[in-house]
Design an enzyme around this catalytic site. Structure first.
Site, mmCIF file in Angstrom:
data_model
loop_
_atom_site.group_PDB
_atom_site.id
_atom_site.type_symbol
_atom_site.label_atom_id
_atom_site.label_comp_id
_atom_site.label_asym_id
_atom_site.label_seq_id
_atom_site.Cartn_x
_atom_site.Cartn_y
_atom_site.Cartn_z
ATOM 1 N N ASP A 376 0.849 -1.193 0.000
ATOM 2 C CA ASP A 376 0.000 0.000 0.000
ATOM 3 C C ASP A 376 0.884 1.242 0.000
ATOM 4 O OD1 ASP A 376 -2.761 -1.009 0.077
ATOM 5 O OD2 ASP A 376 -2.089 -1.951 1.925
ATOM 6 N N THR A 377 0.445 2.211 -0.786
ATOM 7 C CA THR A 377 1.334 3.301 -1.155
ATOM 8 C C THR A 377 0.516 4.537 -1.466
ATOM 9 O OG1 THR A 377 2.834 1.679 -2.120
ATOM 10 C CG2 THR A 377 3.117 3.943 -2.849
#
Length: 574
Positions: A376-377
């Site tokens: 996740d970014t």
């Protein structure tokens, strides 16, 4: 494709309007909304309030870099499901003064005191995804200050002030962030400091609910007052050190105090007249360049978007590039990759010979590019009135990171160390990405940039683990091969192939061809044709990444902005 054919295409598909909007008066097939156009500055982030922070910063005289830092700090508060100062950072910057691109690798290293023998003593075959063991040094704060020293105009205290204010006063949680937050809480509440600092009475905040993080406000204020060293050599570092000593961890004060990111030279390939830029390993950026080089050998003026040929060739190029990604991408200080050869046209031509027009590859071996001897970014991009453009990506890695949240600091440490190969054999010990103390793990997060005739054209990114290089390639193809505008290029239905051999110790080599995820919007005829070629096509919700982009139009002297319709993002300018 004419407007008539576009309308017919959508009618045959019988797909929702969000995926196929040919009835719009503009005739843009896939765009969910118009591009944003502004004359002075533009910001596109994964959160509307962070976008406003970026614009406010530039209106106050800040550069695009000041705006990017301010937005990133705000996102660490507002979207802890994807980023924060416990994670790493990469950036590509167009500097209008020197008319050059600059790259920054802000990734941290594994703890020096955590040895292979310790993993073996615990009987582990893979590095766990949460807890103290996958934690590596967070490089974001160091990256902020390095980038600011070169490209900032406002004091760092000014850049951090909006995030500090929102952390104290609160902000409403947005829909997609609330969804992922709720998924993370059951997994991570076991770790000391997480439940106390990232839940409301043991649950995730709900959509529209106000969220405050006074501990993070205090931490950011210390950084604003004391600079970079307040994080890496001050009370914050000492708190982190004590926390890990008390919780079976290894990240130490020394690891933090000796951290240093680095300036790197972006790597490019020319794709049908435009230059696409990525950062070299330890990130996976050059996988996008390898894919583009393979795909350049096919005439997409005769291959329609969404056709069986389009999807098949894309997936096969991905398999080939990812085989090399699994074998060669790692910390260059330990094992330099043959980057020049990997992104060369003649190497792509050799690899292209392995692609059959009629049959899907089931197994792929890495090439021999010898020289002549649920990540996740967040992704954000900003552009200012002087022409500076920033492409920045930042992440805690999986979910909300490791779950390790030192007391009173208001942030979670990343779990990027999970990406190492944990050797169990001599062959694995020789792997470029094999675990070692003080080493940077393979990184999935990658910013991107496109220049045209030596001038800035598009700053963009697509967040989401292994989807990122696949997303980058699809954006470039949508813009260059299929003539889409900036918003349409991001809204068009996406392809994701899964199952390639990974550069970690957590999967075996691909032997069954993997599987192809197709987002709503591809014709049923395409799906059937792909199955005939041997592809395993499946349906999946949500793994298609998140996109932001800014395009420079020098002729009209304006910026175009686009943002992801699948997330909470927002593009705006003035």
């Amino acid at each position: 494709m004419s407007l008539f054919h576009r309308s017919l295409f959508c009618a045959v598909l019988l797909v929702p309007a969000i995926a196929c909007a040919a009835d719009r008066v503009t005739g843009q097939l896939f765009a969910t909304r118009s591009e944003v156009i502004a004359p002075h500055a533009m910001a596109a982030t994964s959160h509307p309030l962070a976008t406003q922070v970026a614009l406010d910063t530039m209106k106050q005289g800040g550069s695009a870099m000041d705006a990017a830092i301010a937005a990133n700090a705000a996102l660490g508060l507002m979207e802890p499901t994807g980023n924060g100062i416990g994670g790493d950072l990469f950036a590509i910057v167009w500097d209008p003064k020197t008319k050059k691109l600059y790259g920054y690798n802000g990734s941290g290293r594994s703890p020096k005191s955590l040895t292979l023998a310790e993993f073996q003593r615990r009987g582990l075959k893979d590095i766990p995804p949460t807890g103290p063991l996958p934690v590596s040094v967070p490089g974001t704060v160091d990256g902020w200050f390095a980038l600011h020293d070169r490209f900032g105009r406002l004091p760092m205290a000014d850049n951090l002030a909006p995030a500090i204010r929102y952390a104290r006063e609160g902000h409403p949680v947005h829909e997609v962030i609330a969804y992922y937050w709720d998924r993370s809480v059951p997994r991570l509440s076991q770790y000391p400091g997480f439940k106390e600092q990232f839940t409301i009475d043991g649950r995730a905040p709900r959509k529209g609910e106000m969220w405050k993080n006074p501990n993070l406000a205090d931490t950011l204020q210390k950084i604003a007052d004391g600079g970079r060293d307040a994080f890496y050599k001050g009370d914050i570092a000492r708190t982190i050190d004590a926390y890990f000593r008390a919780n079976d961890g290894f990240l130490s004060y020394e690891d933090l105090a000796t951290h240093q990111g680095e300036w790197v030279q972006p790597v490019s390939t020319n794709y049908r007249g435009v230059d696409v830029w990525e950062l070299p390993p330890n990130s996976q950026g050059i996988a996008a360049l390898q894919m583009l080089n393979i795909l350049e050998g096919y005439d997409f003026s005769k291959i329609a978007f969404g056709s069986p040929e389009h999807v098949h060739l894309f997936v096969e190029a991905k398999k080939l590039a990812f085989a090399d990604r699994a074998r060669f991408y790692a910390d260059p200080a330990f094992s330099p990759a043959p980057v020049d050869r990997l992104v060369s046209k003649d190497y792509a031509a050799q690899r292209r010979k392995l692609v059959s027009p009629d049959k899907a590859l089931r197994e792929v071996q890495p090439g021999t590019p010898k020289q002549l001897e649920e990540g996740d970014t967040i992704y954000l991009t900003t552009a200012d009135a002087d022409g500076m453009m920033v492409s920045l990506i930042q992440s805690n890695y999986r979910g909300m990171g490791s779950g390790m949240a030192p007391p009173g600091l208001g942030f979670i440490l990343q779990d990027r160390g999970e990406m190492f190969v944990l050797p169990a054999s001599d062959e694995q010990r020789a792997h470029p990405n094999a675990y070692a103390p003080g080493k940077r793990p393979f990184q999935t997060i990658i910013p991107a940039f496109i220049t045209k005739d030596g001038k800035p054209w598009v700053s963009f990114g697509v967040m989401g683990g292994a989807m990122q290089p696949q997303g980058h390639v699809q954006i470039v193809m949508n813009l260059v091969d299929f003539g889409m505008n900036l918003q349409e290029a991001g809204d068009a239905p996406r392809i994701q192939h899964e199952g390639s051999t990974e550069p970690t110790g957590q999967s075996t080599a691909m032997s069954d061809g993997g599987e192809v995820n197709l987002e709503t919007g591809f014709p049923y005829e395409t799906i059937r044709a792909l199955m005939r070629k041997g592809h395993r096509v499946i349906f999946a919700d949500g793994p298609y990444g998140g996109y932001q982009a800014i395009q420079r139009d020098p002729g009209n002297g304006v910026y175009f902005g686009a943002s992801e319709s699948r997330k909470d993002g927002h593009a705006a300018g003035y």
